[in-house]
Design a protein around this motif. Structure first.
Motif, PDB file in Angstrom:
ATOM      1  N   SER A   1       5.531   9.714  11.597  1.00 33.05           N
ATOM      2  CA  SER A   1       4.433  10.650  11.837  1.00 33.05           C
ATOM      3  C   SER A   1       4.697  11.413  13.125  1.00 33.05           C
ATOM      4  O   SER A   1       5.452  10.958  13.983  1.00 33.05           O
ATOM      5  CB  SER A   1       3.088   9.916  11.929  1.00 33.05           C
ATOM      6  N   PRO A   2       4.073  12.568  13.271  1.00 28.74           N
ATOM      7  CA  PRO A   2       4.230  13.318  14.527  1.00 28.74           C
ATOM      8  C   PRO A   2       3.578  12.551  15.680  1.00 28.74           C
ATOM      9  O   PRO A   2       2.567  11.874  15.487  1.00 28.74           O
ATOM     10  CB  PRO A   2       3.512  14.638  14.248  1.00 28.74           C
ATOM     11  N   ASP A   3       4.158  12.678  16.854  1.00 26.92           N
ATOM     12  CA  ASP A   3       3.542  12.055  18.026  1.00 26.92           C
ATOM     13  C   ASP A   3       2.425  12.958  18.539  1.00 26.92           C
ATOM     14  O   ASP A   3       2.223  14.067  18.050  1.00 26.92           O
ATOM     15  CB  ASP A   3       4.573  11.733  19.104  1.00 26.92           C
TER      16      ASP A   3
ATOM     17  N   ARG B   1      -4.507   5.940  14.592  1.00 31.18           N
ATOM     18  CA  ARG B   1      -3.234   5.276  14.324  1.00 31.18           C
ATOM     19  C   ARG B   1      -3.449   3.764  14.408  1.00 31.18           C
ATOM     20  O   ARG B   1      -4.447   3.310  14.960  1.00 31.18           O
ATOM     21  CB  ARG B   1      -2.185   5.669  15.362  1.00 31.18           C
ATOM     22  N   GLY B   2      -2.495   3.005  13.920  1.00 31.07           N
ATOM     23  CA  GLY B   2      -2.516   1.552  14.091  1.00 31.07           C
ATOM     24  C   GLY B   2      -3.805   0.912  13.643  1.00 31.07           C
ATOM     25  O   GLY B   2      -4.323   1.182  12.563  1.00 31.07           O
ATOM     26  N   ASP B   3      -4.367   0.045  14.522  1.00 27.75           N
ATOM     27  CA  ASP B   3      -5.576  -0.715  14.184  1.00 27.75           C
ATOM     28  C   ASP B   3      -6.795   0.165  13.939  1.00 27.75           C
ATOM     29  O   ASP B   3      -7.740  -0.265  13.269  1.00 27.75           O
ATOM     30  CB  ASP B   3      -5.893  -1.718  15.289  1.00 27.75           C
TER      31      ASP B   3
ATOM     32  N   TRP C   1       6.085  17.642   7.618  1.00 25.54           N
ATOM     33  CA  TRP C   1       5.307  16.425   7.424  1.00 25.54           C
ATOM     34  C   TRP C   1       4.588  16.464   6.088  1.00 25.54           C
ATOM     35  O   TRP C   1       4.216  17.527   5.604  1.00 25.54           O
ATOM     36  CB  TRP C   1       4.292  16.261   8.555  1.00 25.54           C
ATOM     37  N   GLY C   2       4.358  15.297   5.519  1.00 29.61           N
ATOM     38  CA  GLY C   2       3.515  15.179   4.344  1.00 29.61           C
ATOM     39  C   GLY C   2       2.076  15.115   4.817  1.00 29.61           C
ATOM     40  O   GLY C   2       1.760  14.394   5.767  1.00 29.61           O
TER      41      GLY C   2
ATOM     42  N   VAL D   1      -1.454  11.991   7.378  1.00 32.55           N
ATOM     43  CA  VAL D   1      -0.180  12.588   7.773  1.00 32.55           C
ATOM     44  C   VAL D   1       0.893  11.515   7.874  1.00 32.55           C
ATOM     45  O   VAL D   1       0.671  10.448   8.442  1.00 32.55           O
ATOM     46  CB  VAL D   1      -0.296  13.311   9.130  1.00 32.55           C
ATOM     47  N   GLY D   2       2.063  11.828   7.331  1.00 33.70           N
ATOM     48  CA  GLY D   2       3.215  10.940   7.454  1.00 33.70           C
ATOM     49  C   GLY D   2       4.473  11.679   7.052  1.00 33.70           C
ATOM     50  O   GLY D   2       4.453  12.887   6.794  1.00 33.70           O
TER      51      GLY D   2
END
Length: 182
Positions: free
Chosen positions: A23-25, A54-56, A127-128, A160-161
């Motif tokens: 993914s984009p930062d 993001r993440g959790d 990006w998707g 996004v990914g």
């Protein structure tokens, strides 16, 4: 008529229901938002904001969706997993401010414009991306998870990914929904 880069990007855009873990930062996302936020904005109110999940945070969103739905068992597990479909969710929030010349619907349209232009820019950057909503988007549990203020409402999320393989070609174009009154 010449075909410029904006038209090419719009014609090439595809929703990506499946993405990889890339993914984009935040720096790339902010760079794209600098362009996306140039949408028409009556009275210059900037009636939007974006939140990167993001993440959790994605798992917490899943829990909020389950709380909003009242589901349990398999249905709850499936709903809780939905935000995990992409490594980055960009929440699109409308921030309404009273203004005598910019009605709420105009502010909603400006925020939706940011989401759409951002989706085009993400797609063009490789990006998707897929804009997702659902029946629980505006539930208080979901608003609380996003820490929304009383004047804010969630419009949805851009999932996004990385692109998952080759993009399928688009089907034939449909004629524009257009009329002219003279």
């Amino acid at each position: 008529m010449t075909i410029g880069p904006a038209r090419r990007a719009a014609l090439a855009r595809r929703s990506a229901p499946k993405v990889t873990d890339a993914s984009p930062d935040d720096a790339e996302l902010v760079e794209l938002l600098e362009a996306a936020e140039r949408v028409a904005d009556h009275a210059g109110l900037r009636p939007w904001r974006t939140i990167a999940l993001r993440g959790d945070a994605r798992a917490r969103l899943g829990a909020a969706l389950v709380a909003a739905s009242g589901f349990d068992g398999d249905a709850a597990a499936k709903l809780a997993a939905k935000p995990l479909r992409a490594p980055l969710l960009v929440a699109i929030v409308v921030r309404r401010t009273w203004h005598p010349k910019a009605a709420d619907w105009e502010q909603d349209a400006a925020a939706a414009g940011v989401a759409h232009v951002l989706s085009l820019l993400l797609d063009e950057a490789g990006w998707g991306v897929m804009w997702r909503t659902g029946p629980h988007t505006r539930h208080p549990a979901v608003a609380e998870m996003h820490e929304l203020a009383p004047n804010e409402q969630l419009l949805g999320w851009l999932y996004v990914g990385g692109r998952d393989g080759e993009r399928a070609p688009r089907g034939p174009a449909k004629p524009p929904l257009f009329s002219s009154i003279g």
